[in-house]
Write a protein that holds these residues in place. Structure first.
Motif, mmCIF file in Angstrom:
data_model
loop_
_atom_site.group_PDB
_atom_site.id
_atom_site.type_symbol
_atom_site.label_atom_id
_atom_site.label_comp_id
_atom_site.label_asym_id
_atom_site.label_seq_id
_atom_site.Cartn_x
_atom_site.Cartn_y
_atom_site.Cartn_z
ATOM 1 N N CYS A 1 0.843 -1.190 0.000
ATOM 2 C CA CYS A 1 0.000 0.000 0.000
ATOM 3 C C CYS A 1 0.877 1.238 0.000
ATOM 4 O O CYS A 1 2.094 1.143 0.122
ATOM 5 N N ALA B 1 1.343 4.226 2.370
ATOM 6 C CA ALA B 1 0.977 4.472 3.767
ATOM 7 C C ALA B 1 0.138 5.730 3.936
ATOM 8 O O ALA B 1 0.529 6.821 3.513
ATOM 9 N N GLY B 2 -1.038 5.556 4.510
ATOM 10 C CA GLY B 2 -1.908 6.672 4.818
ATOM 11 C C GLY B 2 -2.654 7.236 3.627
ATOM 12 O O GLY B 2 -3.399 8.206 3.764
ATOM 13 N N GLU C 1 -4.293 -3.641 11.315
ATOM 14 C CA GLU C 1 -3.231 -2.687 11.620
ATOM 15 C C GLU C 1 -3.861 -1.340 11.951
ATOM 16 O O GLU C 1 -4.732 -0.853 11.224
ATOM 17 N N ALA D 1 -2.523 2.464 12.665
ATOM 18 C CA ALA D 1 -1.267 3.204 12.581
ATOM 19 C C ALA D 1 -1.489 4.705 12.613
ATOM 20 O O ALA D 1 -2.597 5.201 12.392
ATOM 21 N N PHE E 1 0.347 8.149 10.873
ATOM 22 C CA PHE E 1 1.300 8.598 9.866
ATOM 23 C C PHE E 1 1.465 10.114 9.956
ATOM 24 O O PHE E 1 0.538 10.832 10.299
ATOM 25 N N SER F 1 -8.669 7.989 3.354
ATOM 26 C CA SER F 1 -7.510 7.820 4.236
ATOM 27 C C SER F 1 -6.648 9.076 4.266
ATOM 28 O O SER F 1 -6.314 9.580 5.341
#
Length: 498
Positions: free
Chosen positions: A2, A4-5, A24, A26, A28, A46
């Motif tokens: 992916c 991220a974020g 998960e 998380a 970021f 996201s």
């Protein structure tokens, strides 16, 4: 798997056949997420949340909540242990608020006890409360509160904006006109004049495409101010000129059968000078911003009627518009010098400057390679003036007046045979240098080239206006002036009387 974020991957996604899920939760960095989303042109749920900041200390709670929801709603079973990786712990922001600062910002005195009570109700931990200030720890979920003014805003939000009374007296001081005020006044003045001449004002984006400057030398792509995170390839640099934005507007109108166009725009241009990049402390040294006035003319300037035929826009129509602008700003024709332009954007053009050499701008007929960039087939006249320079020249002018002269002006005509390379500007400069006191005006009323003239020659017919404000001119005075003018034209320009 992916980005991220920002975006999930297909291989790590959930489908109807998925039986095992790895959860998960998380946090970021908001800045990194925003830059990544803009770089890839992705705007997802996201990125929308992460680039605005989330609570870094809420990840474990959210992970447990998600696992319980899978177990309760989908019949899942929690099989693996929880793994927590938190390499750089993010502590609550610590902010010190001065009570006097809060009073000045709000415009009303709020008791310190009231402010502390509000801060406690907002789950802010009181670290230290004194007589003049208070230090608080802001919960990590309040990512928008990092400064004293943010804390004051929170206090006022709870206290109530409607509880801050408006004073019955206003404390103010007399203002003075600054350079910016004068610039705005002159801008309104010229806008009013251009609108009165039939122009429409346009407003274009300061962002443009680099491709416009790809094959230009004087405005090369290397001098463009580039964006670190462009929204698209069509908006990836700052404009060096107002030209292309106006051509886009012209093309838009022409494609909708509005081909008779008179447009102007006030706007800023931005230039990057790579040679000035060297001193790490002077970060902005290579960058320059200038204010410009752009003028576009195309199509018919006069519609056909029973009284007179249609008339297309010419180079001289544009020059007259520019001359009227200069005159309205108090800049006389004798202060201005026109020289043949070598600017590649023009098929034929003139550079405009003061007699002292200060550049004012340029005007001309746009070259075909420039028109092709906007897919325009008809001729377009364009002028771009340095507005900062014009304002600087105009503000120095003082309005003076004198009584109307009691004497009559005398006019004399001259028909001159000249070489084709002699411009009217040189003729005018020579005449004005010959007589400065009595000469009031000089105008060109006829130009002829062709039959009955020698090869490489042309004929100019000019009118000289002479006048003495104090007494009537005598024939001897007029003859002396004309003789001197003719002598200088003959010696300096090789002119012959017809």
């Amino acid at each position: 798997m992916c980005i991220a974020g920002v975006f999930g991957g297909l291989d790590s996604g959930v489908t109807e056949s998925t039986t095992s899920v790895f959860l998960e939760s998380a946090y970021f960095n908001p800045t990194s997420v925003r830059k990544t989303a803009r770089r890839h042109g992705l705007n997802t749920d996201s990125s929308f949340r992460f680039e605005r900041g989330v609570d870094p200390n809420n990840t474990t709670y959210v992970l447990h909540l998600a696992a319980l929801m899978v177990k309760e709603l989908a019949g899942g079973t929690i099989t693996g242990p929880e793994i927590d990786i938190y390499p750089s712990v993010i502590e609550p922001a610590e902010v010190t608020l001065d009570f006097d600062y809060a009073t000045r910002l709000v415009g009303k005195h709020i008791p310190s006890d009231t402010m502390i009570a509000i801060l406690k109700s907002l789950e802010m931990e009181i670290v230290n409360a004194g007589e003049k200030d208070v230090t608080v720890k802001v919960p990590t979920y309040r990512v928008d509160v990092t400064r004293p003014c943010d804390v004051v805003e929170d206090i006022l939000r709870i206290y109530g904006y409607n509880n801050v009374e408006i004073s019955s007296t206003v404390h103010s001081s007399l203002s003075y006109k600054s350079r910016e005020d004068e610039e705005n006044r002159l801008r309104d003045l010229i806008s009013e004049q251009l609108c009165g001449e039939g122009f429409n004002e346009i407003l274009n984006n300061s962002l443009t495409r680099e491709a416009y400057y790809a094959d230009l030398e004087q405005m090369s792509a290397g001098h463009c101010v580039r964006l670190l995170n462009p929204l698209s390839n069509d908006l990836n640099v700052m404009r060096q000129t107002l030209l292309f934005g106006g051509l886009e507007s012209a093309s838009h109108n022409i494609n909708r059968r509005e081909s008779d166009l008179l447009m102007y725009e006030f706007g800023n241009v931005y230039i990057f000078n790579p040679e000035a990049k060297g001193n790490p402390e002077a970060v902005l040294a290579p960058y320059r911003q200038h204010s410009r006035l752009g003028i576009w003319m195309s199509g018919l300037i006069r519609q056909p009627s029973w009284a007179r035929p249609a008339a297309e826009v010419t180079f001289y129509d544009l020059k007259a518009v520019v001359a009227n602008i200069l005159r309205r700003l108090g800049i006389s024709a004798s202060e201005i010098k026109y020289t043949t332009s070598a600017n590649e954007i023009y098929a034929a053009g003139l550079d405009i400057s003061t007699r002292s050499g200060k550049q004012i701008g340029s005007l001309g007929i746009l070259a075909k390679k420039i028109l092709n960039k906007a897919d325009i087939k008809q001729a377009v006249m364009y002028a771009e003036l340095d507005w900062n320079t014009l304002v600087g020249l105009s503000v120095k002018k003082k309005v003076t007046f004198a009584a109307l002269p009691k004497t009559q002006a005398v006019k004399r005509d001259l028909a001159l045979l000249l070489d084709k390379n002699i411009t009217m500007e040189r003729v005018e400069a020579t005449v004005r240098a010959s007589e400065k006191r009595l000469l009031k005006d000089i105008s060109l009323f006829d130009v002829y080239e062709g039959k009955n003239l020698p090869e490489g020659k042309k004929s100019y017919a000019i009118t000289l206006t002479l006048q003495d404000d104090e007494k009537t001119l005598q024939d001897k005075q007029i003859e002396a002036v004309m003789s001197k003018v003719i002598t200088n034209l003959t010696k300096q320009l090789g002119a012959e009387l017809r």
